[in-house]
Design an enzyme around this catalytic site. Structure first.
Site, mmCIF file in Angstrom:
data_model
loop_
_atom_site.group_PDB
_atom_site.id
_atom_site.type_symbol
_atom_site.label_atom_id
_atom_site.label_comp_id
_atom_site.label_asym_id
_atom_site.label_seq_id
_atom_site.Cartn_x
_atom_site.Cartn_y
_atom_site.Cartn_z
ATOM 1 N N CYS A 123 32.068 26.727 27.870
ATOM 2 C CA CYS A 123 33.360 27.257 27.442
ATOM 3 C C CYS A 123 34.447 26.935 28.468
ATOM 4 O O CYS A 123 35.536 26.474 28.117
ATOM 5 C CB CYS A 123 33.253 28.766 27.231
ATOM 6 S SG CYS A 123 34.697 29.506 26.436
ATOM 7 N N CYS A 124 34.152 27.167 29.740
ATOM 8 C CA CYS A 124 35.112 26.835 30.801
ATOM 9 C C CYS A 124 35.419 25.343 30.813
ATOM 10 O O CYS A 124 36.563 24.939 31.058
ATOM 11 C CB CYS A 124 34.557 27.249 32.172
ATOM 12 S SG CYS A 124 34.531 29.028 32.473
ATOM 13 N N CYS A 209 36.477 37.642 29.992
ATOM 14 C CA CYS A 209 35.665 37.350 31.180
ATOM 15 C C CYS A 209 36.220 37.995 32.445
ATOM 16 O O CYS A 209 35.817 37.636 33.554
ATOM 17 C CB CYS A 209 35.562 35.841 31.385
ATOM 18 S SG CYS A 209 34.781 34.983 29.999
ATOM 19 N N CYS A 234 34.400 28.292 37.668
ATOM 20 C CA CYS A 234 34.501 27.783 36.304
ATOM 21 C C CYS A 234 34.314 26.272 36.234
ATOM 22 O O CYS A 234 34.168 25.708 35.160
ATOM 23 C CB CYS A 234 35.859 28.165 35.711
ATOM 24 S SG CYS A 234 37.254 27.501 36.652
#
Length: 239
Positions: A123-124, A209, A234
């Site tokens: 996702c990052c 997050c 990240c």
């Protein structure tokens, strides 16, 4: 920009020369040396807001950009508007590729990052790392607000580094500043900052997050709080 022996030698030289210099002096040198091939990558955190104010006073035409991941807090969007108005600038905003986000969410779920470190890094990667690479095109240097005491993953960071992941020179002018110094500067110069900082959020990223930290917790404890501290990057500051 490919790394050369000359670049690595210059980095060593700059680190030796920067040891006793103020963040403003470090910024002045690099902003004048690299002109329009240098930019501040702002997360809109307290440190980056300090750097934004410094840069606006030194070389206001310097590019300052941020990443809109699509999962930010409303307070963060408000800060973008207030920062632009305060300094008469316009932060450049980069967005993730909609098709990649759509594919990831449909295959892995809307909150995939809670399921595994692998999913969270995916996702990052899509929401932050890929847009950052686009932002870095045509740059030789990026300025960052890292500080040594922010987390265990940043303790060995240097003032000037070669970023192997992005093939750029990376400058961390506030590396040796404490959190206290950052906030003293913000208060002294009335630097706009995220309202969430007053609600127990020392480090602010994407809304799902990020949580407030408890008294005595590490300043990065609220970021990806379900993971081990050694995993808490990240990918933007990967070594």
């Amino acid at each position: 920009m490919p790394v050369t022996e000359e670049i690595l030698k210059n980095i060593e030289l700059w680190n030796n020369q920067s040891g006793t210099k103020s963040p403003e002096e470090v910024l002045s040198f690099f902003l004048n040396e690299f002109k329009h091939r240098i930019a501040l990558a702002s997360s809109l955190g307290a440190e980056d807001q300090v750097l934004t104010r410094m840069i606006a006073n030194i070389f206001p035409d310097t590019q300052i950009f941020t990443l809109d991941t699509g999962r930010l807090f409303p307070e963060t969007f408000d800060l973008i508007a207030r920062t632009n108005e305060k300094y008469g600038i316009r932060l450049k905003v980069y967005f993730p590729d909609a098709r990649q986000v759509e594919k990831m969410v449909n295959e892995k779920g809307i909150n995939l990052f809670y399921q595994s470190v692998e999913n969270r890094k995916l996702c990052c990667g899509i929401r932050k790392v890929e847009p950052l690479k686009r932002a870095f095109r045509d740059l030789d240097v990026w300025i960052c607000g890292l500080r040594k005491d922010q987390s265990v993953t940043r303790f060995f960071t240097r003032m000037i580094e070669w970023d192997e992941t992005n093939n750029l020179i990376k400058v961390n002018p506030l590396l040796n500043w404490t959190e206290k110094q950052v906030w003293e500067y913000i208060k002294k110069y009335e630097v706009p900052y995220n309202d969430l900082h007053d609600k127990g959020f020392p480090s602010i990223g994407c809304q799902p997050c990020t949580r407030a930290v408890k008294p005595g917790e590490d300043v990065r404890a609220g970021r990806w709080w379900w993971e081990d501290p050694e995993q808490k990057e990240c990918g933007l500051h990967k070594k």
